[in-house]
Design a protein around this motif. Structure first.
Motif, PDB file in Angstrom:
ATOM      1  N   HIS A 106       0.844  -1.201   0.000  1.00  9.45           N
ATOM      2  CA  HIS A 106       0.000   0.000   0.000  1.00  9.45           C
ATOM      3  C   HIS A 106       0.875   1.245   0.000  1.00  9.45           C
ATOM      4  O   HIS A 106       2.019   1.190   0.448  1.00  9.45           O
ATOM      5  N   PRO A 107       0.300   2.382  -0.416  1.00  8.73           N
ATOM      6  CA  PRO A 107       1.016   3.640  -0.201  1.00  8.73           C
ATOM      7  C   PRO A 107       1.232   3.799   1.307  1.00  8.73           C
ATOM      8  O   PRO A 107       0.293   3.616   2.081  1.00  8.73           O
ATOM      9  N   ASP A 108       2.391   4.063   1.720  1.00 11.16           N
ATOM     10  CA  ASP A 108       2.893   4.277   3.086  1.00 11.16           C
ATOM     11  C   ASP A 108       3.701   3.089   3.589  1.00 11.16           C
ATOM     12  O   ASP A 108       4.490   3.231   4.502  1.00 11.16           O
ATOM     13  N   ASP A 109       3.546   1.914   2.992  1.00  7.80           N
ATOM     14  CA  ASP A 109       4.306   0.756   3.462  1.00  7.80           C
ATOM     15  C   ASP A 109       5.794   0.883   3.148  1.00  7.80           C
ATOM     16  O   ASP A 109       6.624   0.364   3.883  1.00  7.80           O
ATOM     17  N   GLU A 110       6.143   1.584   2.084  1.00  9.96           N
ATOM     18  CA  GLU A 110       7.561   1.804   1.783  1.00  9.96           C
ATOM     19  C   GLU A 110       8.209   2.617   2.891  1.00  9.96           C
ATOM     20  O   GLU A 110       9.354   2.388   3.257  1.00  9.96           O
ATOM     21  N   LEU A 111       7.466   3.553   3.446  1.00 11.83           N
ATOM     22  CA  LEU A 111       7.980   4.413   4.505  1.00 11.83           C
ATOM     23  C   LEU A 111       7.931   3.715   5.863  1.00 11.83           C
ATOM     24  O   LEU A 111       8.929   3.674   6.586  1.00 11.83           O
ATOM     25  N   CYS A 168       1.896  -1.422  -4.795  1.00  7.47           N
ATOM     26  CA  CYS A 168       1.026  -2.376  -5.489  1.00  7.47           C
ATOM     27  C   CYS A 168      -0.446  -1.979  -5.538  1.00  7.47           C
ATOM     28  O   CYS A 168      -1.077  -2.105  -6.584  1.00  7.47           O
ATOM     29  N   THR A 169      -0.995  -1.522  -4.427  1.00  7.31           N
ATOM     30  CA  THR A 169      -2.421  -1.191  -4.410  1.00  7.31           C
ATOM     31  C   THR A 169      -2.619   0.298  -4.164  1.00  7.31           C
ATOM     32  O   THR A 169      -1.717   0.998  -3.714  1.00  7.31           O
ATOM     33  N   SER A 170      -3.841   0.746  -4.432  1.00  4.80           N
ATOM     34  CA  SER A 170      -4.154   2.164  -4.264  1.00  4.80           C
ATOM     35  C   SER A 170      -4.382   2.536  -2.807  1.00  4.80           C
ATOM     36  O   SER A 170      -4.371   3.714  -2.471  1.00  4.80           O
ATOM     37  N   GLY A 171      -4.606   1.545  -1.957  1.00  2.00           N
ATOM     38  CA  GLY A 171      -4.871   1.835  -0.551  1.00  2.00           C
ATOM     39  C   GLY A 171      -6.297   2.258  -0.284  1.00  2.00           C
ATOM     40  O   GLY A 171      -6.588   2.827   0.765  1.00  2.00           O
ATOM     41  N   ILE A 172      -7.202   1.961  -1.202  1.00  2.00           N
ATOM     42  CA  ILE A 172      -8.587   2.427  -1.033  1.00  2.00           C
ATOM     43  C   ILE A 172      -9.291   1.788   0.158  1.00  2.00           C
ATOM     44  O   ILE A 172     -10.305   2.298   0.607  1.00  2.00           O
ATOM     45  N   LEU A 182       1.751   9.345  -0.814  1.00  2.00           N
ATOM     46  CA  LEU A 182       2.804   8.566  -1.458  1.00  2.00           C
ATOM     47  C   LEU A 182       3.814   9.487  -2.140  1.00  2.00           C
ATOM     48  O   LEU A 182       5.023   9.318  -1.987  1.00  2.00           O
ATOM     49  N   GLU A 183       3.323  10.469  -2.870  1.00  2.00           N
ATOM     50  CA  GLU A 183       4.226  11.397  -3.560  1.00  2.00           C
ATOM     51  C   GLU A 183       5.111  12.140  -2.566  1.00  2.00           C
ATOM     52  O   GLU A 183       6.302  12.346  -2.816  1.00  2.00           O
ATOM     53  N   GLN A 184       4.566  12.516  -1.411  1.00  2.00           N
ATOM     54  CA  GLN A 184       5.366  13.178  -0.377  1.00  2.00           C
ATOM     55  C   GLN A 184       6.418  12.221   0.196  1.00  2.00           C
ATOM     56  O   GLN A 184       7.573  12.610   0.391  1.00  2.00           O
ATOM     57  N   SER A 185       6.023  10.992   0.429  1.00  2.00           N
ATOM     58  CA  SER A 185       6.952   9.986   0.958  1.00  2.00           C
ATOM     59  C   SER A 185       8.089   9.739  -0.016  1.00  2.00           C
ATOM     60  O   SER A 185       9.256   9.680   0.383  1.00  2.00           O
ATOM     61  N   ARG A 242      -8.429   7.519  -2.266  1.00  2.00           N
ATOM     62  CA  ARG A 242      -7.439   7.234  -3.313  1.00  2.00           C
ATOM     63  C   ARG A 242      -6.550   8.458  -3.557  1.00  2.00           C
ATOM     64  O   ARG A 242      -5.333   8.342  -3.639  1.00  2.00           O
ATOM     65  N   ASP A 243      -7.155   9.641  -3.656  1.00  2.00           N
ATOM     66  CA  ASP A 243      -6.372  10.861  -3.891  1.00  2.00           C
ATOM     67  C   ASP A 243      -5.497  11.211  -2.691  1.00  2.00           C
ATOM     68  O   ASP A 243      -4.360  11.642  -2.858  1.00  2.00           O
TER      69      ASP A 243
END
Length: 143
Positions: A27-32, A54-58, A78-81, A71-72
């Motif tokens: 999900h967005p944030d898991d990389e961080l 992988c996923t949008s995190g919805i 994600l872009e900030q991370s 989603r937005d």
């Protein structure tokens, strides 16, 4: 890869620094959350950092009225991370779900072939969360 020396507690230790690291984040944030400190450290030491979300995190909304916006919101976070981590290249696949099937293995395999990372990071295959576990299974099969 290269080897650098770091000093800790008065002892000099050799550290192997990979040329590049690819992380598969479910999900967005898991990389961080899962590897942010590690990615920052190796980026500082000269590794290229690649992130695949992988996923949008919805599924990460707490109230029904937030469903349309999540989603937005997750995309902006994600872009900030990505910017904060100094990521060299990234892909946001934005799947609603990820399953350990040939379709997803093929996508991951192509990404690995394109980036040719020295090291690949992914969740543990026994993770309790379905998207994390499935990302791990797909990544392991693709490798």
């Amino acid at each position: 890869m290269k080897v650098i020396k770091i000093k800790t507690n008065g002892i000099e230790l050799p550290v192997v620094v990979p040329d590049s690291i690819l992380i598969f984040a479910p999900h967005p944030d898991d990389e961080l959350l899962s590897a942010g400190g590690t990615l920052l450290k190796y980026k500082d030491w000269g590794s290229k950092i690649y992130v695949v979300v992988c996923t949008s995190g919805i599924g990460g909304y707490s109230k029904a009225e937030y469903y349309e916006d999540i989603r937005d919101i997750r995309k902006r976070e994600l872009e900030q991370s990505i910017e904060l981590l100094g990521v060299d290249e990234w892909i946001n696949l934005e799947f609603d779900e990820i399953e350990p099937t040939r379709k997803y293995v093929k996508i991951f395999t192509e990404i690995i072939r394109d980036f040719r990372p020295t090291i690949i990071l992914a969740p543990h295959p026994l993770d309790a969360h379905r998207a994390h576990r499935n990302t791990a299974l797909v990544a392991r099969e693709a490798v």
